[in-house]
Motif scaffolding. Structure first.
Motif, PDB file in Angstrom:
ATOM      1  N   ILE A  78       0.826  -1.209   0.000  1.00 23.39           N
ATOM      2  CA  ILE A  78       0.000   0.000   0.000  1.00 23.39           C
ATOM      3  C   ILE A  78       0.858   1.255   0.000  1.00 23.39           C
ATOM      4  CG2 ILE A  78      -1.634   1.352   1.376  1.00 23.39           C
ATOM      5  CD1 ILE A  78      -2.847  -1.308   2.308  1.00 23.39           C
ATOM      6  N   PHE A  79       1.901   1.282   0.852  1.00 24.92           N
ATOM      7  CA  PHE A  79       2.691   2.503   1.005  1.00 24.92           C
ATOM      8  C   PHE A  79       3.971   2.498   0.182  1.00 24.92           C
ATOM      9  CE2 PHE A  79       0.318   2.053   5.008  1.00 24.92           C
ATOM     10  CZ  PHE A  79      -0.348   3.262   5.010  1.00 24.92           C
ATOM     11  N   GLY A  80       4.368   1.329  -0.343  1.00 26.99           N
ATOM     12  CA  GLY A  80       5.624   1.279  -1.074  1.00 26.99           C
ATOM     13  C   GLY A  80       5.486   1.500  -2.558  1.00 26.99           C
ATOM     14  N   ASP A  81       4.297   1.298  -3.110  1.00 28.76           N
ATOM     15  CA  ASP A  81       4.096   1.456  -4.545  1.00 28.76           C
ATOM     16  C   ASP A  81       3.693   2.889  -4.842  1.00 28.76           C
ATOM     17  OD1 ASP A  81       3.704   1.167  -7.191  1.00 28.76           O
ATOM     18  OD2 ASP A  81       2.070  -0.285  -7.073  1.00 28.76           O
ATOM     19  N   GLY A  82       4.474   3.547  -5.724  1.00 28.92           N
ATOM     20  CA  GLY A  82       4.157   4.924  -6.061  1.00 28.92           C
ATOM     21  C   GLY A  82       2.894   5.055  -6.893  1.00 28.92           C
ATOM     22  N   LEU A 121      -4.684   0.073   8.031  1.00 24.58           N
ATOM     23  CA  LEU A 121      -4.541  -0.204   6.603  1.00 24.58           C
ATOM     24  C   LEU A 121      -5.843   0.069   5.867  1.00 24.58           C
ATOM     25  CD1 LEU A 121      -2.424  -3.498   6.654  1.00 24.58           C
ATOM     26  CD2 LEU A 121      -1.637  -1.162   6.255  1.00 24.58           C
ATOM     27  N   LEU A 122      -6.961  -0.286   6.491  1.00 27.11           N
ATOM     28  CA  LEU A 122      -8.256  -0.011   5.871  1.00 27.11           C
ATOM     29  C   LEU A 122      -8.471   1.486   5.693  1.00 27.11           C
ATOM     30  CD1 LEU A 122     -11.044  -0.989   4.897  1.00 27.11           C
ATOM     31  CD2 LEU A 122     -11.795  -0.915   7.288  1.00 27.11           C
ATOM     32  N   ASP A 123      -8.169   2.260   6.732  1.00 32.88           N
ATOM     33  CA  ASP A 123      -8.308   3.716   6.632  1.00 32.88           C
ATOM     34  C   ASP A 123      -7.368   4.290   5.573  1.00 32.88           C
ATOM     35  OD1 ASP A 123     -10.174   3.602   8.649  1.00 32.88           O
ATOM     36  OD2 ASP A 123      -8.750   4.117  10.242  1.00 32.88           O
ATOM     37  N   ALA A 124      -6.153   3.716   5.477  1.00 32.76           N
ATOM     38  CA  ALA A 124      -5.194   4.210   4.488  1.00 32.76           C
ATOM     39  C   ALA A 124      -5.693   3.961   3.070  1.00 32.76           C
ATOM     40  CB  ALA A 124      -3.837   3.544   4.701  1.00 32.76           C
ATOM     41  N   VAL A 125      -6.209   2.755   2.813  1.00 32.83           N
ATOM     42  CA  VAL A 125      -6.713   2.440   1.473  1.00 32.83           C
ATOM     43  C   VAL A 125      -7.892   3.338   1.127  1.00 32.83           C
ATOM     44  CG1 VAL A 125      -7.833   0.663   0.082  1.00 32.83           C
ATOM     45  CG2 VAL A 125      -5.867   0.080   1.480  1.00 32.83           C
TER      46      VAL A 125
END
Length: 311
Positions: A153-157, A235-239
């Motif tokens: 989630i956080f590593g892919d630009g 993670l849910l909130d981030a997505v």
């Protein structure tokens, strides 16, 4: 399916009836096998409806030197639907009633057969420890999967909406697995707590000490479950946040496009009016100048938006 487990051997129900420390593992709703166990042990076994009750009276009870324990929602496997599990413990026998295959029960059976001759209480403690071990392994797998999801989630630009939707579904699947493990762990913790608070007199102190250690392990698992739940919620909130950002970008592009289209529409509307006296209509280069003015009315707002970092 009925299986009898004792140390170093696996006898038939008739042979096991007179042996101490025998574990009768009954899987399914076979009425005949259930009757065989009741005849061999002299016990009246609870039915599935009784085991599925969530009230404490259905989980823990003792009568006539028979301790009856129940877990209403037990996940036999990571991807299996929860089903009730019942345990009847006496000084001579251990009877388990379940309705789905379980790796934890298989592991406990291997440990019981490989151990030195022990009592039914020893077999019960081994079963509790095996369930705790399998639950811990499952939670560790969920933690590893959560770490992988976080890196993706956080590593892919490039976070395309389709990829974010797939991650959203995967987070839901992992949360469902964790919920099933939580139901199993909390159900086991409640019966262990109840058993330690009011143990029958025939349960030896070493077994109670091992149950106390099992209770501590379950407390740790509950704390770990809370951390995993918080992680999955983050993670849910981030997505959802990234999806919201994508939607805002779309709205921003549409807003820029609508604002940029206003000046050329105004200019084209002015020069499209039918007036008798419009000097620029008779100029030699009026048409290309009008096109140039319309083009500049589009480019200049775009340059302004880019300079202000609105695009």
């Amino acid at each position: 399916m009925l299986t009898c487990h004792v140390s170093t051997t696996s006898p038939t129900p008739a042979e096991a009836a007179g042996r101490e420390g025998t574990w009768f593992d009954l899987v399914g709703d076979d009425v005949g096998e259930r009757a065989r166990v009741e005849r061999a042990t002299g016990l009246h076994l609870p039915d599935r409806e009784h085991l599925g009750g969530i009230e404490l009276s259905n989980r823990v009870g003792i009568a006539d030197d028979a301790l009856r324990l129940g877990i209403p929602y037990f996940s036999a496997d990571d991807d299996a639907a929860p089903s009730p599990v019942g345990i009847v413990l006496t000084p001579r026998h251990l009877v388990s009633l379940r309705y789905a295959p379980s790796p934890a029960f298989d592991l406990a059976a291997e440990r019981v057969r490989a151990s030195v001759p022990g009592t039914s209480t020893d077999a019960f403690v081994v079963l509790v420890q095996s369930i705790i071990g399998r639950t811990a392994d499952g939670m560790e797998a969920v933690a590893a999967e959560g770490g992988s999801l976080s890196a993706r989630i956080f590593g892919d630009g490039r976070r395309r909406t389709s990829l974010l939707r797939a991650m959203l579904a995967e987070i839901g699947r992992v949360e469902a697995r964790l919920t099933r493990m939580r139901l199993s762990a909390t159900g086991l913790l409640r019966i262990v707590l109840a058993l330690r608070e009011a143990p029958p007199a025939w349960i030896p102190k070493p077994a109670l000490a091992r149950l106390h250690a099992a209770q501590k392990d379950l407390d740790v698992l509950c704390e770990f479950d809370g951390q995993l739940t918080d992680k999955l919620q983050f993670l849910l909130d981030a997505v959802l946040g990234f999806i919201n950002i994508d939607q805002n970008d779309v709205i921003k592009i549409l807003t820029v496009a609508s604002v940029v289209s206003i000046p050329p529409v105004i200019l084209a509307g002015i020069w499209g009016m039918n007036f008798d006296h419009m000097p620029e209509l008779h100029a030699p280069h009026a048409y290309p100048l009008a096109l140039l003015a319309i083009a500049l009315s589009i480019v200049l707002p775009l340059l302004w938006f880019k300079r202000r970092n609105w695009m």
